[in-house]
Motif scaffolding. Structure first.
Motif, short mmCIF file in Angstrom:
data_model
loop_
_atom_site.label_atom_id
_atom_site.label_comp_id
_atom_site.label_asym_id
_atom_site.label_seq_id
_atom_site.Cartn_x
_atom_site.Cartn_y
_atom_site.Cartn_z
N LEU A 1 -8.55 -2.14 3.51
CA LEU A 1 -8.10 -0.79 3.17
C LEU A 1 -8.55 0.23 4.21
O LEU A 1 -7.81 1.15 4.55
N LEU A 2 -9.77 0.07 4.72
CA LEU A 2 -10.26 1.00 5.74
C LEU A 2 -9.40 0.93 7.00
O LEU A 2 -9.10 1.96 7.60
N ARG B 1 -3.23 4.77 9.39
CA ARG B 1 -2.38 5.83 8.82
C ARG B 1 -2.72 7.19 9.44
O ARG B 1 -1.84 7.97 9.80
N ILE B 2 -4.00 7.46 9.58
CA ILE B 2 -4.43 8.74 10.16
C ILE B 2 -4.08 8.79 11.64
O ILE B 2 -3.58 9.81 12.14
N LEU B 3 -4.31 7.70 12.35
CA LEU B 3 -3.98 7.66 13.77
C LEU B 3 -2.49 7.89 14.01
O LEU B 3 -2.10 8.56 14.97
N MET B 4 -1.64 7.35 13.16
CA MET B 4 -0.20 7.47 13.32
C MET B 4 0.36 8.80 12.82
O MET B 4 1.52 9.12 13.03
N SER B 5 -0.47 9.58 12.15
CA SER B 5 -0.03 10.88 11.65
C SER B 5 0.30 11.81 12.81
O SER B 5 -0.29 11.73 13.88
N GLU B 6 1.20 12.70 12.57
CA GLU B 6 1.56 13.68 13.59
C GLU B 6 0.75 14.97 13.45
O GLU B 6 1.00 15.95 14.14
N ILE C 1 0.89 -1.16 0.00
CA ILE C 1 0.00 0.00 0.00
C ILE C 1 0.92 1.19 0.00
O ILE C 1 1.73 1.36 0.92
N GLU C 2 0.86 1.97 -1.06
CA GLU C 2 1.82 3.05 -1.25
C GLU C 2 1.18 4.23 -1.97
O GLU C 2 0.09 4.11 -2.51
N LEU C 3 1.91 5.33 -1.96
CA LEU C 3 1.47 6.49 -2.72
C LEU C 3 1.37 6.13 -4.20
O LEU C 3 2.22 5.40 -4.72
N PRO D 1 -10.23 20.38 13.27
CA PRO D 1 -9.59 19.71 12.14
C PRO D 1 -10.07 18.27 11.99
O PRO D 1 -10.39 17.60 12.98
N ALA D 2 -10.13 17.82 10.75
CA ALA D 2 -10.53 16.46 10.45
C ALA D 2 -9.78 16.00 9.21
O ALA D 2 -9.13 16.80 8.53
N THR D 3 -9.87 14.72 8.93
CA THR D 3 -9.28 14.14 7.72
C THR D 3 -10.41 13.62 6.86
O THR D 3 -11.28 12.89 7.34
#
Length: 168
Positions: A110-111, A117-122, A8-10, A88-90
């Motif tokens: 995927l969910l 990914r969002i949880l680990m974001s800074e 899973i990548e950009l 703020p939200a994603t």
């Protein structure tokens, strides 16, 4: 877990976007024609579930920054938030699984990647927001814990506090 070797990548120029078909033309067209531009312009970040053996995109999603008007949230949640007009939200903007890979649980897979990914974001975010394209999509998100915004049946959210509890 996918039954194939994957990453899973950009999204990048090496991904085969032309053959992707999810059954919703607007999502297929977005991946083929717009996703790369959105990435380059910092409008949305597309991630792909890439089947390494066949060089096919099995699914994709996009993330972007957004905000929620605090007054749009239920009173019980609003009472626990600072008295800001916006929080703020994603935004989980686009979300699709190729027809050849549907029925294998890859949407849920995927969910989980999205939420982790969002949880680990800074970057601070109070919730993940989605705009369900149809009733089937809305049911999928509700099944996974998302709640409708009052008066907006196709717009749903999942608070980060709930996501953090799911992963603890």
């Amino acid at each position: 877990m996918p039954a194939f070797a994957y990453t899973i990548e950009l999204l990048n120029s090496g991904h085969n976007r032309v053959d992707f078909r999810c059954g919703t033309e607007v999502l297929d067209r977005y991946l083929r024609e717009q996703a790369g531009q959105d990435l380059r312009r910092y409008v949305a970040t597309p991630f792909v579930l890439h089947d390494l053996d066949t060089n096919q995109i099995a699914g994709y999603y996009t993330l972007a920054a957004t905000s929620i008007q605090v007054e749009d949230l239920p009173e019980a949640l609003r009472a626990r938030l600072p008295r800001y007009p916006l929080v703020p939200a994603t935004l989980l903007g686009r979300f699709a699984v190729d027809e050849r890979f549907q029925g294998q649980g890859l949407g849920a897979f995927l969910l989980v990647d999205v939420l982790w990914r969002i949880l680990m974001s800074e970057i601070a975010t109070m919730a993940v927001v989605v705009d369900a394209k149809n009733e089937q999509a809305r049911a999928f998100y509700q099944h996974h814990g998302f709640t409708m915004f009052p008066g907006q049946p196709q717009r749903l959210y999942l608070p980060m506090a709930s996501i953090a509890r799911q992963f603890s």
